[in-house]
Write a protein that holds these residues in place. Structure first.
Motif, PDB file in Angstrom:
ATOM      1  N   LEU A  91      -4.437  21.822  16.822  1.00 20.29           N
ATOM      2  CA  LEU A  91      -3.719  22.739  16.494  1.00 20.29           C
ATOM      3  C   LEU A  91      -4.221  24.208  17.110  1.00 20.29           C
ATOM      4  O   LEU A  91      -3.423  25.173  17.640  1.00 20.29           O
ATOM      5  N   THR A  92      -5.466  24.552  17.050  1.00 21.92           N
ATOM      6  CA  THR A  92      -6.050  25.598  17.347  1.00 21.92           C
ATOM      7  C   THR A  92      -5.964  25.671  19.021  1.00 21.92           C
ATOM      8  O   THR A  92      -5.886  26.676  19.652  1.00 21.92           O
ATOM      9  N   ALA A  93      -5.965  24.454  19.806  1.00 22.54           N
ATOM     10  CA  ALA A  93      -5.758  24.428  21.291  1.00 22.54           C
ATOM     11  C   ALA A  93      -4.561  24.836  21.661  1.00 22.54           C
ATOM     12  O   ALA A  93      -4.362  25.225  22.836  1.00 22.54           O
ATOM     13  N   GLY A  94      -3.479  24.709  20.761  1.00 23.13           N
ATOM     14  CA  GLY A  94      -2.233  25.217  21.104  1.00 23.13           C
ATOM     15  C   GLY A  94      -1.147  24.050  21.177  1.00 23.13           C
ATOM     16  O   GLY A  94      -0.075  24.182  21.612  1.00 23.13           O
ATOM     17  N   ILE A  95      -1.567  22.949  20.516  1.00 20.41           N
ATOM     18  CA  ILE A  95      -0.673  21.771  20.750  1.00 20.41           C
ATOM     19  C   ILE A  95       0.112  21.660  19.560  1.00 20.41           C
ATOM     20  O   ILE A  95      -0.454  21.716  18.427  1.00 20.41           O
ATOM     21  N   ILE A  96       1.558  21.613  19.462  1.00 22.10           N
ATOM     22  CA  ILE A  96       2.147  21.278  18.584  1.00 22.10           C
ATOM     23  C   ILE A  96       3.134  20.020  18.488  1.00 22.10           C
ATOM     24  O   ILE A  96       3.741  19.824  19.402  1.00 22.10           O
ATOM     25  N   PRO A  97       3.073  19.140  17.654  1.00 25.87           N
ATOM     26  CA  PRO A  97       3.701  17.762  17.817  1.00 25.87           C
ATOM     27  C   PRO A  97       4.920  17.918  17.119  1.00 25.87           C
ATOM     28  O   PRO A  97       5.100  18.663  16.136  1.00 25.87           O
ATOM     29  N   ILE A 140       0.791  -1.170  -0.103  1.00 29.94           N
ATOM     30  CA  ILE A 140      -0.112  -0.185   0.010  1.00 29.94           C
ATOM     31  C   ILE A 140       0.938   1.206  -0.068  1.00 29.94           C
ATOM     32  O   ILE A 140       1.914   1.212   0.683  1.00 29.94           O
ATOM     33  N   ALA A 141       0.703   2.202  -0.894  1.00 31.98           N
ATOM     34  CA  ALA A 141       1.262   3.475  -0.835  1.00 31.98           C
ATOM     35  C   ALA A 141       1.444   4.417   0.309  1.00 31.98           C
ATOM     36  O   ALA A 141       0.082   4.532   0.726  1.00 31.98           O
ATOM     37  N   LEU A 142       2.121   4.328   1.206  1.00 27.15           N
ATOM     38  CA  LEU A 142       2.136   4.965   2.682  1.00 27.15           C
ATOM     39  C   LEU A 142       2.887   6.148   2.413  1.00 27.15           C
ATOM     40  O   LEU A 142       4.271   6.050   2.355  1.00 27.15           O
ATOM     41  N   ASN A 143       2.439   7.382   2.841  1.00 31.59           N
ATOM     42  CA  ASN A 143       3.282   8.554   2.856  1.00 31.59           C
ATOM     43  C   ASN A 143       3.943   8.609   4.013  1.00 31.59           C
ATOM     44  O   ASN A 143       3.493   9.061   5.099  1.00 31.59           O
ATOM     45  N   ASN A 144       5.298   8.201   4.067  1.00 30.98           N
ATOM     46  CA  ASN A 144       6.201   8.351   5.089  1.00 30.98           C
ATOM     47  C   ASN A 144       6.471   9.841   5.738  1.00 30.98           C
ATOM     48  O   ASN A 144       6.885   9.845   6.719  1.00 30.98           O
ATOM     49  N   GLN A 145       6.165  10.782   5.039  1.00 29.23           N
ATOM     50  CA  GLN A 145       6.265  12.097   5.335  1.00 29.23           C
ATOM     51  C   GLN A 145       4.913  12.612   6.234  1.00 29.23           C
ATOM     52  O   GLN A 145       4.984  13.461   6.881  1.00 29.23           O
ATOM     53  N   GLN A 146       3.938  11.924   6.332  1.00 27.80           N
ATOM     54  CA  GLN A 146       2.744  12.099   7.054  1.00 27.80           C
ATOM     55  C   GLN A 146       2.504  11.343   8.239  1.00 27.80           C
ATOM     56  O   GLN A 146       1.714  10.435   8.165  1.00 27.80           O
ATOM     57  N   THR A 147       3.393  11.491   9.214  1.00 27.94           N
ATOM     58  CA  THR A 147       3.564  10.599  10.247  1.00 27.94           C
ATOM     59  C   THR A 147       2.489  10.977  11.514  1.00 27.94           C
ATOM     60  O   THR A 147       2.374  10.354  12.349  1.00 27.94           O
ATOM     61  N   VAL A 148       2.106  12.254  11.582  1.00 28.05           N
ATOM     62  CA  VAL A 148       1.220  12.683  12.624  1.00 28.05           C
ATOM     63  C   VAL A 148      -0.114  13.316  11.759  1.00 28.05           C
ATOM     64  O   VAL A 148       0.035  13.902  10.888  1.00 28.05           O
ATOM     65  N   ILE A 149      -1.241  12.576  12.385  1.00 29.28           N
ATOM     66  CA  ILE A 149      -2.377  13.150  11.663  1.00 29.28           C
ATOM     67  C   ILE A 149      -3.130  13.676  12.946  1.00 29.28           C
ATOM     68  O   ILE A 149      -3.366  13.199  13.806  1.00 29.28           O
ATOM     69  N   MET A 150      -3.739  15.057  12.486  1.00 30.99           N
ATOM     70  CA  MET A 150      -4.233  15.553  13.703  1.00 30.99           C
ATOM     71  C   MET A 150      -5.595  16.511  13.147  1.00 30.99           C
ATOM     72  O   MET A 150      -5.411  17.220  12.134  1.00 30.99           O
ATOM     73  N   SER A 197       6.945  13.829  20.755  1.00 26.87           N
ATOM     74  CA  SER A 197       6.924  15.044  21.730  1.00 26.87           C
ATOM     75  C   SER A 197       5.714  16.002  21.286  1.00 26.87           C
ATOM     76  O   SER A 197       5.469  16.204  20.203  1.00 26.87           O
ATOM     77  N   LEU A 198       4.868  16.351  22.291  1.00 24.19           N
ATOM     78  CA  LEU A 198       4.035  17.421  22.249  1.00 24.19           C
ATOM     79  C   LEU A 198       4.319  18.453  23.122  1.00 24.19           C
ATOM     80  O   LEU A 198       4.617  18.458  24.124  1.00 24.19           O
ATOM     81  N   SER A 199       4.231  19.595  22.424  1.00 26.01           N
ATOM     82  CA  SER A 199       4.301  20.835  23.082  1.00 26.01           C
ATOM     83  C   SER A 199       2.882  21.719  23.131  1.00 26.01           C
ATOM     84  O   SER A 199       2.486  21.826  22.300  1.00 26.01           O
ATOM     85  N   ASN A 200       2.622  22.341  24.265  1.00 30.20           N
ATOM     86  CA  ASN A 200       1.459  22.972  24.663  1.00 30.20           C
ATOM     87  C   ASN A 200       2.103  24.295  24.887  1.00 30.20           C
ATOM     88  O   ASN A 200       2.764  24.630  25.928  1.00 30.20           O
TER      89      ASN A 200
END
Length: 122
Positions: free
Chosen positions: A37-43, A22-32, A60-63
């Protein structure tokens, strides 16, 4: 006419010669979802390592907000062909304190585990 038919057959066979998987986009490792993002979380980007013979994925998650944010997450593991590895991990929840960073992780004992994708949602 025969030339065109031969070209058409060659084109069809060429299209069938791709690698299985299956074609897997290895650059899309985080789906949110957008509220994350609006809440202020940056992965960050998931990193893979080995922990006691098992694959370990860490993210790592940054708030950057002055209040704590509760996040739900699921790690999805894939083999080299991009196929899901079973069993699927159960969704988990973590509270990221105000103006701080936390690491989330998942362990997978499947020897075929090759890559990971993380889904974040509120």
């Amino acid at each position: 006419m025969r030339f065109l038919m031969a070209c058409a057959v060659l084109l069809c066979l060429t299209g069938c010669s791709s690698k299985p998987g299956i074609a897997l986009n290895n650059q899309q490792t985080v789906i949110m979802e957008s509220p994350v993002l609006t809440a202020g979380i940056i992965p960050g980007t998931p990193s893979l390592s080995v922990d006691q013979g098992r694959q370990k994925a860490t993210l790592s998650l940054s708030n950057n907000q002055p209040k704590a944010i509760q996040i739900h997450y699921v790690f999805y593991w894939y083999d080299k062909q991009g196929l899901d590895l079973l069993p699927f991990a159960a969704p988990r929840t973590i509270t990221v304190p105000a103006n701080s960073d936390v690491d989330i992780y998942s362990l997978n004992g499947n020897l075929d585990a090759y890559s990971v994708r993380v889904h974040l949602y509120l």
